[in-house]
Design a protein around this motif. Structure first.
Motif, mmCIF file in Angstrom:
data_model
loop_
_atom_site.group_PDB
_atom_site.id
_atom_site.type_symbol
_atom_site.label_atom_id
_atom_site.label_comp_id
_atom_site.label_asym_id
_atom_site.label_seq_id
_atom_site.Cartn_x
_atom_site.Cartn_y
_atom_site.Cartn_z
ATOM 1 N N LEU A 193 118.601 62.289 56.512
ATOM 2 C CA LEU A 193 117.561 62.311 55.483
ATOM 3 C C LEU A 193 117.964 61.394 54.325
ATOM 4 C CD1 LEU A 193 115.035 63.333 54.044
ATOM 5 C CD2 LEU A 193 116.235 65.461 53.523
ATOM 6 N N GLY A 194 119.204 61.494 53.901
ATOM 7 C CA GLY A 194 119.696 60.619 52.831
ATOM 8 C C GLY A 194 119.679 59.153 53.233
ATOM 9 N N LEU A 195 120.066 58.883 54.457
ATOM 10 C CA LEU A 195 120.021 57.503 54.945
ATOM 11 C C LEU A 195 118.600 56.964 54.861
ATOM 12 C CD1 LEU A 195 122.321 57.825 58.106
ATOM 13 C CD2 LEU A 195 122.773 56.331 56.143
ATOM 14 N N SER A 196 117.657 57.785 55.284
ATOM 15 C CA SER A 196 116.259 57.366 55.272
ATOM 16 C C SER A 196 115.785 57.088 53.839
ATOM 17 C CB SER A 196 115.403 58.457 55.919
ATOM 18 O OG SER A 196 114.040 58.218 55.716
ATOM 19 N N MET A 197 116.130 57.975 52.907
ATOM 20 C CA MET A 197 115.741 57.753 51.511
ATOM 21 C C MET A 197 116.406 56.500 50.958
ATOM 22 S SD MET A 197 115.929 61.752 50.361
ATOM 23 C CE MET A 197 116.296 61.399 48.663
ATOM 24 N N GLY A 198 117.570 56.161 51.502
ATOM 25 C CA GLY A 198 118.287 54.963 51.069
ATOM 26 C C GLY A 198 117.938 53.732 51.878
ATOM 27 N N ARG A 199 116.879 53.813 52.664
ATOM 28 C CA ARG A 199 116.338 52.685 53.427
ATOM 29 C C ARG A 199 117.263 52.242 54.558
ATOM 30 N NH1 ARG A 199 111.918 50.578 51.260
ATOM 31 N NH2 ARG A 199 112.188 48.560 52.243
ATOM 32 N N ALA A 200 117.926 53.194 55.157
ATOM 33 C CA ALA A 200 118.700 52.912 56.370
ATOM 34 C C ALA A 200 118.219 53.894 57.439
ATOM 35 C CB ALA A 200 120.188 53.078 56.107
ATOM 36 N N SER A 220 113.146 70.745 55.571
ATOM 37 C CA SER A 220 113.171 69.790 54.455
ATOM 38 C C SER A 220 112.936 68.357 54.933
ATOM 39 C CB SER A 220 114.506 69.861 53.713
ATOM 40 O OG SER A 220 114.584 71.055 52.981
ATOM 41 N N ASP A 226 109.274 68.208 55.332
ATOM 42 C CA ASP A 226 108.615 68.190 54.013
ATOM 43 C C ASP A 226 108.755 66.828 53.335
ATOM 44 O OD1 ASP A 226 107.851 70.811 54.202
ATOM 45 O OD2 ASP A 226 109.476 71.607 52.974
ATOM 46 N N THR A 227 109.892 66.180 53.568
ATOM 47 C CA THR A 227 110.176 64.905 52.914
ATOM 48 C C THR A 227 109.522 63.740 53.652
ATOM 49 O OG1 THR A 227 112.272 65.921 52.281
ATOM 50 C CG2 THR A 227 112.115 63.594 51.904
ATOM 51 N N GLU A 228 108.942 64.021 54.805
ATOM 52 C CA GLU A 228 108.274 63.001 55.625
ATOM 53 C C GLU A 228 109.245 61.899 56.020
ATOM 54 O OE1 GLU A 228 104.770 61.799 53.504
ATOM 55 O OE2 GLU A 228 103.902 63.810 53.553
ATOM 56 N N ARG A 281 106.038 59.343 60.279
ATOM 57 C CA ARG A 281 106.933 59.799 59.200
ATOM 58 C C ARG A 281 107.275 61.280 59.394
ATOM 59 N NH1 ARG A 281 108.191 56.110 55.177
ATOM 60 N NH2 ARG A 281 109.206 57.842 54.123
#
Lengths: 191, 169
Positions: free
Chosen positions: B56-63, B83, B86-88, B152
């Motif tokens: 999830l963090g990787l995805s939010m960081g564009r990886a 989560s 929920d965060t898509e 997503r």
């Protein structure tokens, strides 16, 4: 220490870091950390540090701060081992140790006064692990804590926050909205 | 090419460079390919929920990352999976398929089938899933990656053993 004072101090030093915070830190943290590089981990108790680790790996040139809780960390102690093994140089993991599950009514966490979160961190292999229980000492060191090569673990002994609803004015953005804003903010970032 | 390496190739073709994982007997055939591929960063975790959080963090960081975990570990990670939804976050989950012991003993097969909650669990979370049971099914890995991106949402690939590793050996 007062958690609000700690968060205010972090906000003072914050430049372009990504900030993740969770659980009761929202009460005081929302006023400081509600921008595109901020993410409130509202569910998934215990996993803020894992999300932070992913962000730190994805964005190695940007520093990532995780503001965790003691009850949250106890739910996912293995994260300390994983962070130590991955060794992201840009991750700072703060833990607000207030000794209670604050949101559901200040219920004491297991092992309060006996278990040592700092001890867990060091035993997991995190060599840059610190603990503070005085605001003056924390304020003196915070500048170096947030700039030294990580991973850095900082346990902060704080009092429970004010007795108030976590999101009494309904200000909280949805997880998807916060994530999209962060992705967009990072879209031009060098990685 | 063996199936584990072929799956890694598919993941890389879709831009995935991180695999957060916890070992499992059913997906034993994936362990070596993940750890030996120089283009994939292997992130070993202590709990399957961590793997989902990291991705999830990787995805939010564009990886882009993928999770490899056992079906039982996935059950344990339900809270963070919620989560992720929920965060898509577009996320590919490689999950061991508890019903795939088709070349193992009838005793193991019966025991496993009786308690299989994998598909009902994924359905309850609204996570699309595909079976990767044969070498021909490996093309579904790319399909799942693209679907996760388009929707997503997490998409799961249910992996059957390719090396029929006998647990404990």
């Amino acid at each position: 220490m007062e958690r609000g004072e700690v968060l205010k101090t972090l906000a003072h030093y914050r430049k372009d870091e990504i900030v993740l915070y969770t659980m009761s830190s929202f009460k005081e943290g929302f006023q400081y950390f509600n921008g595109p590089l901020d993410f409130y981990v509202g569910g998934a108790m215990g996993f803020a540090s894992s999300i932070g680790l992913g962000l730190a790996l994805a964005q190695p040139r940007r520093r990532v701060w995780v503001v965790d809780g003691d009850g949250s960390l106890l739910m996912n102690l293995g994260t300390l081992v994983t962070i130590a093994e991955q060794a992201p140089g840009n991750l700072v993991h703060f833990v607000m140790e207030n000794g209670v599950y604050e949101i559901p009514g200040r219920v004491p966490i297991p092992g309060v006064g006996r278990a040592s979160l700092l001890g867990f961190a060091r035993a997991a292999g995190l060599t840059k692990a610190y603990e503070y229980d005085e605001m003056a000492r924390f304020s003196k060191h915070v500048g170096s804590l947030i700039t030294e090569p990580g991973p850095v673990f900082v346990n902060l002994k704080v009092a429970p926050g004010p007795r108030q609803p976590v999101d009494k004015e309904g200000k909280m953005r949805g997880s998807a909205e916060m994530a999209r804003a962060m992705e967009q903010a990072l879209s031009g970032a060098k990685v | 090419m063996d199936r584990g390496k072929a799956i890694c190739q598919e993941l890389k073709r879709e831009g995935i460079r991180y695999v957060a994982w916890l070992c499992d007997s059913e997906t034993h055939f994936m362990h070596e390919p993940i750890q030996s591929d120089p283009e994939i960063r292997s992130i070993k975790v202590c709990h399957e929920g961590e793997a989902l959080g990291i991705c999830l963090g990787l995805s939010m960081g564009r990886a882009r990352g993928a999770v490899l975990m056992s079906n039982q570990g996935m059950f344990q990670a339900g809270n963070i999976l919620k989560s992720v939804i929920d965060t898509e976050a577009p996320l590919v989950m490689l999950v061991s398929n508890g019903l795939s012991h088709h070349k193992r003993s009838p005793v193991v097969r019966r025991r496993t089938a009786k308690n299989d909650f994998t598909v009902p669990f994924l359905d309850a979370f609204g996570v699309k899933h595909y079976l990767v049971d044969t070498d021909e099914d490996v093309a579904r890995v790319g399909l799942a990656c693209r679907e996760a991106n388009e929707l997503r949402r997490p998409v799961a690939l249910l992996l059957s053993s390719a090396d029929f590793y006998e647990p404990g050996t």
